[in-house]
Write an enzyme that holds these catalytic residues in place. Structure first.
Site, PDB file in Angstrom:
ATOM      1  N   ARG A  66       0.822  -1.211  -0.038  1.00 14.39           N
ATOM      2  CA  ARG A  66       0.106  -0.267  -0.001  1.00 14.39           C
ATOM      3  C   ARG A  66       0.843   1.451  -0.129  1.00 14.39           C
ATOM      4  O   ARG A  66       2.026   1.329   0.412  1.00 14.39           O
ATOM      5  CB  ARG A  66      -0.761  -0.029   1.392  1.00 14.39           C
ATOM      6  CG  ARG A  66      -2.020  -0.729   1.289  1.00 14.39           C
ATOM      7  CD  ARG A  66      -2.808  -0.557   2.753  1.00 14.39           C
ATOM      8  NE  ARG A  66      -3.395   0.792   2.725  1.00 14.39           N
ATOM      9  CZ  ARG A  66      -3.041   1.560   3.867  1.00 14.39           C
ATOM     10  NH1 ARG A  66      -2.580   1.179   4.794  1.00 14.39           N
ATOM     11  NH2 ARG A  66      -3.710   2.621   3.665  1.00 14.39           N
ATOM     12  N   LYS A 131       2.433  -7.961  12.122  1.00 16.55           N
ATOM     13  CA  LYS A 131       1.567  -8.057  10.631  1.00 16.55           C
ATOM     14  C   LYS A 131       2.105  -9.221  10.205  1.00 16.55           C
ATOM     15  O   LYS A 131       3.258  -9.661   9.671  1.00 16.55           O
ATOM     16  CB  LYS A 131       2.183  -6.905   9.953  1.00 16.55           C
ATOM     17  CG  LYS A 131       1.713  -6.770   8.363  1.00 16.55           C
ATOM     18  CD  LYS A 131       1.592  -5.301   8.108  1.00 16.55           C
ATOM     19  CE  LYS A 131       1.338  -5.419   6.469  1.00 16.55           C
ATOM     20  NZ  LYS A 131       1.038  -4.193   5.924  1.00 16.55           N
ATOM     21  N   ARG A 266      -2.395   4.677  20.083  1.00 17.64           N
ATOM     22  CA  ARG A 266      -1.927   6.007  20.729  1.00 17.64           C
ATOM     23  C   ARG A 266      -1.612   5.467  22.193  1.00 17.64           C
ATOM     24  O   ARG A 266      -2.053   4.730  22.942  1.00 17.64           O
ATOM     25  CB  ARG A 266      -3.108   6.951  20.895  1.00 17.64           C
ATOM     26  CG  ARG A 266      -2.840   8.221  21.279  1.00 17.64           C
ATOM     27  CD  ARG A 266      -3.662   9.172  21.063  1.00 17.64           C
ATOM     28  NE  ARG A 266      -4.780   9.004  22.217  1.00 17.64           N
ATOM     29  CZ  ARG A 266      -6.017   9.580  22.162  1.00 17.64           C
ATOM     30  NH1 ARG A 266      -6.369  10.403  21.099  1.00 17.64           N
ATOM     31  NH2 ARG A 266      -6.876   9.524  23.174  1.00 17.64           N
TER      32      ARG A 266
HETATM   33  C1  BTN Z   1       0.373  -4.045   2.344  1.00 17.93           C
HETATM   34  O1  BTN Z   1       0.458  -4.243   3.497  1.00 17.93           O
HETATM   35  O2  BTN Z   1       1.050  -3.052   2.015  1.00 17.93           O
HETATM   36  C2  BTN Z   1      -0.169  -4.871   1.218  1.00 17.93           C
HETATM   37  C3  BTN Z   1       0.787  -5.987   0.775  1.00 17.93           C
HETATM   38  C4  BTN Z   1       0.203  -6.576  -0.541  1.00 17.93           C
HETATM   39  C5  BTN Z   1       1.545  -7.640  -1.024  1.00 17.93           C
HETATM   40  C6  BTN Z   1       0.714  -8.469  -2.072  1.00 17.93           C
HETATM   41  S1  BTN Z   1       1.842  -9.800  -2.717  1.00 17.93           S
HETATM   42  C7  BTN Z   1       0.987 -10.078  -3.986  1.00 17.93           C
HETATM   43  C8  BTN Z   1       0.588  -9.103  -4.698  1.00 17.93           C
HETATM   44  N1  BTN Z   1       1.616  -8.708  -5.610  1.00 17.93           N
HETATM   45  C9  BTN Z   1       2.031  -7.200  -5.014  1.00 17.93           C
HETATM   46  O3  BTN Z   1       3.031  -6.725  -5.985  1.00 17.93           O
HETATM   47  N2  BTN Z   1       1.545  -6.774  -4.063  1.00 17.93           N
HETATM   48  C10 BTN Z   1       0.468  -8.036  -3.532  1.00 17.93           C
END
Ligand code: BTN
Length: 268
Positions: A66, A131, A266
Site C-alpha cells: 500500500r 503483521k 496511541r
Molecule cells: C500491504 O500491506 O501494504 C499490502 C501488501 C500486498 C502484497 C501482495 S503480494 C501479492 C501481490 N503482488 C504485489 O505486488 N503486491 C500484492
C-alpha cells in the site's frame, strides 16, 4: 525449522483438486518469479482475463504494498498471489472491498486452525498483534463494469530482514502453528472463502460483512492515531468501519470518517 523444507512452487493441479466443485470458478497459474503478481494481472485485466484468474509467484522482484511501499518475500518465507474479479456497476459498488477481502482471509486462516488472527484497518492481517500479511486492492474501470485485482501477501516464516526495517512488527504463520499450514491447503481455503465473500459482497456490499470485520478489528474502541505520510492526521477512539469501509474515529470534533492513512495505537 529447516526453511528449505517449505520451499515449493504451487502446483495448480493440486490446488484445483483441493478446490473441488469450486475449481471451475478459478483459472490458476503459478510462476517461479515475476515482478508483481498484481501488476501482471492488471495488465491481463486489460486483455480480457476472466474473472477468477489467479496468479501465484514464488518470488516477486517488484512486489508492491500500500501507499507506494514495496513488499518483500521469498519462496520460502511467503505466500504471494493476486486474484482478478469482475463486478457489474461502478466504483461506488466496491466501497469496502479490501475490508471484505480481509474477512475472507481471516476466515480461511481460522479454518486452517490458526488462532489469534486479527484485522487492522484498512487491510492488514495480524497475528497476535504483529503483521502477518497485507492486502492490496486495485481497481480498473472497464466498459462492462469494474475489475478488481486483489493482491495478498502472507508471511509463512518471518522475513529475513530485522524487524527494525519494517514499518510494522512482522509476524509469521510459523509462530502460530508448527508446522505452519500447508501452503496449498491454505491457498485453497482462501480462494474458497474469497468466492463466498465476493459473491455476497457483489450483491449486498460491505455492510453485510461489517459485523464480522469489526469482530476481528484489533483496535476497536481503542485510542488511535491516524498518520498520513508519517505525520499525525487525526487522533481519537477507533469506532471501526462504516458500511462503506471508511474508518470511524471519535475525536474532539465529533465522529469523523477517514478514507486513508496508517493507523497506529496511541500511547496511553
Ligand atoms: C500491504 O500491506 O501494504 C499490502 C501488501 C500486498 C502484497 C501482495 S503480494 C501479492 C501481490 N503482488 C504485489 O505486488 N503486491 C500484492
Amino acid at each position: 525449522m529447516d526453511s528449505s523444507l517449505l520451499s515449493c512452487q504451487i502446483d495448480p493441479a493440486r490446488l484445483r483438486s483441493l478446490l473441488g466443485g469450486a475449481s471451475g470458478r478459478f483459472t490458476i497459474e503459478a510462476l517461479r518469479e515475476c515482478g508483481s503478481t498484481s501488476t501482471l494481472l492488471l495488465e491481463r485485466a486489460r486483455q480480457n482475463a476472466t474473472s477468477g484468474s489467479v496468479l501465484i509467484a514464488d518470488r516477486q522482484t517488484a512486489g508492491r504494498g500500500r501507499r507506494g511501499r514495496s513488499w518483500w518475500s521469498s519462496a520460502e518465507s511467503g505466500l504471494t498471489f493476486s486474484v482478478l474479479w469482475r463486478f457489474t456497476g461502478g466504483v461506488a459498488r466496491l466501497a469496502g472491498l479490501s475490508l471484505a477481502v480481509g474477512v475472507a482471509v481471516a476466515r480461511a486462516l481460522e479454518n486452517c486452525g490458526v488462532p489469534g488472527i486479527g484485522l487492522k484497518w484498512p487491510n492488514d492481517i495480524l497475528l497476535d498483534g504483529g503483521k502477518l500479511g497485507g492486502i492490496l486492492v486495485e481497481l480498473d474501470a472497464q466498459p462492462d463494469g469494474m475489475v478488481a485485482v486483489m493482491g495478498i501477501g502472507l508471511n509463512l516464516l518471518l522475513p529475513a530482514a530485522g524487524a527494525e526495517e519494517f514499518l510494522h512488527r512482522p509476524a509469521s504463520l510459523s509462530q502460530a502453528s508448527s508446522p505452519p499450514p500447508d501452503r496449498h491447503q491454505l491457498l485453497a481455503r482462501i480462494l474458497l472463502e474469497l468466492a463466498v465473500v465476493l459473491d455476497r459482497f457483489a450483491v449486498a456490499g460491505f455492510s453485510v460483512l461489517r459485523e464480522e470485520w469489526q469482530a476481528h478489528h484489533v483496535w476497536q474502541e481503542r485510542a488511535v492515531r491516524l498518520l498520513n505520510g508519517g505525520l499525525l492526521d487525526r487522533e481519537g477512539i477507533c469506532l471501526g468501519a462504516d458500511s462503506d469501509g471508511a474508518l470511524l474515529l471519535r475525536t474532539a470534533a465529533g465522529i469523523e470518517r477517514c478514507l486513508s492513512g496508517d493507523l497506529s495505537l496511541r500511547a496511553a
